[in-house]
Design a protein around this motif. Sequence first.
Motif, PDB file in Angstrom:
ATOM      1  N   SER A 135      28.424  41.744  21.376  1.00 57.15           N
ATOM      2  CA  SER A 135      27.344  41.321  22.275  1.00 57.15           C
ATOM      3  C   SER A 135      26.635  40.087  21.714  1.00 57.15           C
ATOM      4  CB  SER A 135      26.341  42.463  22.457  1.00 57.15           C
ATOM      5  OG  SER A 135      25.266  42.055  23.276  1.00 57.15           O
ATOM      6  N   ILE A 136      26.398  40.063  20.411  1.00 58.97           N
ATOM      7  CA  ILE A 136      25.755  38.910  19.773  1.00 58.97           C
ATOM      8  C   ILE A 136      26.611  37.660  19.955  1.00 58.97           C
ATOM      9  CG2 ILE A 136      25.108  37.909  17.543  1.00 58.97           C
ATOM     10  CD1 ILE A 136      24.204  40.704  16.684  1.00 58.97           C
ATOM     11  N   GLU A 137      27.903  37.798  19.764  1.00 62.64           N
ATOM     12  CA  GLU A 137      28.797  36.646  19.898  1.00 62.64           C
ATOM     13  C   GLU A 137      28.811  36.114  21.332  1.00 62.64           C
ATOM     14  OE1 GLU A 137      32.479  38.139  18.423  1.00 62.64           O
ATOM     15  OE2 GLU A 137      32.062  37.507  16.357  1.00 62.64           O
ATOM     16  N   ARG A 138      28.803  37.007  22.314  1.00 64.99           N
ATOM     17  CA  ARG A 138      28.775  36.561  23.710  1.00 64.99           C
ATOM     18  C   ARG A 138      27.501  35.788  24.014  1.00 64.99           C
ATOM     19  NH1 ARG A 138      30.696  41.772  24.788  1.00 64.99           N
ATOM     20  NH2 ARG A 138      28.606  42.409  25.467  1.00 64.99           N
ATOM     21  N   HIS A 139      26.365  36.343  23.589  1.00 60.93           N
ATOM     22  CA  HIS A 139      25.091  35.667  23.839  1.00 60.93           C
ATOM     23  C   HIS A 139      25.019  34.329  23.111  1.00 60.93           C
ATOM     24  CE1 HIS A 139      23.100  39.778  24.859  1.00 60.93           C
ATOM     25  NE2 HIS A 139      23.755  39.264  25.884  1.00 60.93           N
ATOM     26  N   ASN A 176      27.526  32.356  22.252  1.00 62.70           N
ATOM     27  CA  ASN A 176      28.412  31.391  22.907  1.00 62.70           C
ATOM     28  C   ASN A 176      27.813  30.885  24.218  1.00 62.70           C
ATOM     29  OD1 ASN A 176      30.326  31.582  20.884  1.00 62.70           O
ATOM     30  ND2 ASN A 176      31.489  33.199  21.915  1.00 62.70           N
ATOM     31  N   ASP A 177      27.167  31.766  24.966  1.00 62.61           N
ATOM     32  CA  ASP A 177      26.555  31.360  26.227  1.00 62.61           C
ATOM     33  C   ASP A 177      25.442  30.344  25.986  1.00 62.61           C
ATOM     34  OD1 ASP A 177      26.070  31.670  29.151  1.00 62.61           O
ATOM     35  OD2 ASP A 177      24.153  32.468  28.455  1.00 62.61           O
ATOM     36  N   LEU A 178      24.640  30.578  24.951  1.00 64.02           N
ATOM     37  CA  LEU A 178      23.560  29.653  24.623  1.00 64.02           C
ATOM     38  C   LEU A 178      24.097  28.313  24.133  1.00 64.02           C
ATOM     39  CD1 LEU A 178      21.096  32.119  22.875  1.00 64.02           C
ATOM     40  CD2 LEU A 178      20.483  30.623  24.775  1.00 64.02           C
ATOM     41  N   SER A 179      25.043  28.354  23.220  1.00 63.64           N
ATOM     42  CA  SER A 179      25.500  27.121  22.581  1.00 63.64           C
ATOM     43  C   SER A 179      26.381  26.270  23.484  1.00 63.64           C
ATOM     44  CB  SER A 179      26.260  27.453  21.287  1.00 63.64           C
ATOM     45  OG  SER A 179      27.405  28.242  21.578  1.00 63.64           O
ATOM     46  N   THR A 180      27.190  26.894  24.325  1.00 65.33           N
ATOM     47  CA  THR A 180      28.148  26.128  25.128  1.00 65.33           C
ATOM     48  C   THR A 180      27.670  25.862  26.548  1.00 65.33           C
ATOM     49  OG1 THR A 180      29.311  28.144  25.868  1.00 65.33           O
ATOM     50  CG2 THR A 180      30.057  27.103  23.814  1.00 65.33           C
ATOM     51  N   PHE A 224      24.987  35.170  11.400  1.00 68.71           N
ATOM     52  CA  PHE A 224      24.293  35.084  12.684  1.00 68.71           C
ATOM     53  C   PHE A 224      22.883  34.518  12.519  1.00 68.71           C
ATOM     54  CE2 PHE A 224      27.147  38.662  14.353  1.00 68.71           C
ATOM     55  CZ  PHE A 224      27.956  37.766  15.021  1.00 68.71           C
ATOM     56  N   ARG A 225      22.215  34.843  11.426  1.00 74.23           N
ATOM     57  CA  ARG A 225      20.863  34.291  11.200  1.00 74.23           C
ATOM     58  C   ARG A 225      20.914  32.774  11.037  1.00 74.23           C
ATOM     59  NH1 ARG A 225      19.755  39.196   8.367  1.00 74.23           N
ATOM     60  NH2 ARG A 225      20.609  38.335   6.446  1.00 74.23           N
TER      61      ARG A 225
END
Length: 213
Positions: A18-22, A24-28, A88-89
């Motif tokens: 879930s962290i990775e999805r969020h 990626n959505d923010l960064s890309t 992640f931090r």
Amino acid sequence: MPSIPTTLDAEALSLIESIERHHNDLSTFQISRLRTCTGPLTTQQVWAAEVREDIEGLARQIEELDVLVDDHRTERAKRELRRRAEFFRDSLVNLRKDSRAALLASKRAIDAQSRSQREELLRCPAIREKSTSSSGEKVIEDTLMKANHDVTEALQRTMGLMQKELERSVLSTQLLDWLDRILIISGLVFFGLVVLFILKQRIIDRGLRIAFF
């Protein structure tokens, strides 16, 4: 990102995905969309709020991941989960920086567009023709005053958004001081130009028309 080890339990694996999805959505998508936003201002404010809320949600998920470290039995799993949380931090810090830079880029684009619209307004032939009569002078005065009000309001709203973002920065106080000065100086300069333009229309141009006629 490195592959997720199978020594982690199902809860940790689900949270990491879930962290990775969020992230990626923010960064890309979200931050790039905000960076290229040229208006209207309401759209910029909505997108900036979405970015801010999602970043805070991501920060909460990373904190949850930290809590799960001690729930694992093996030292290998604990080390891997700590390493993953630290990664992640670091990414979260970069996302915050990128979001602030995107908001500033969008603000500059909107300001440039507003200046261009004001210049086009002053060059408009229809307005110059109307300036030969008292009704035309009133139209110009009202239009310029409305433009001044709209620009000031837009700057104030953008300042509010930027202030929330800059409060998290070490240099927030100095940046806010400079931004306040820029806002005040810009407002004064534009208001002075409006006043001078109105005086020119009412006194100098009218005097020249009377003198020639």
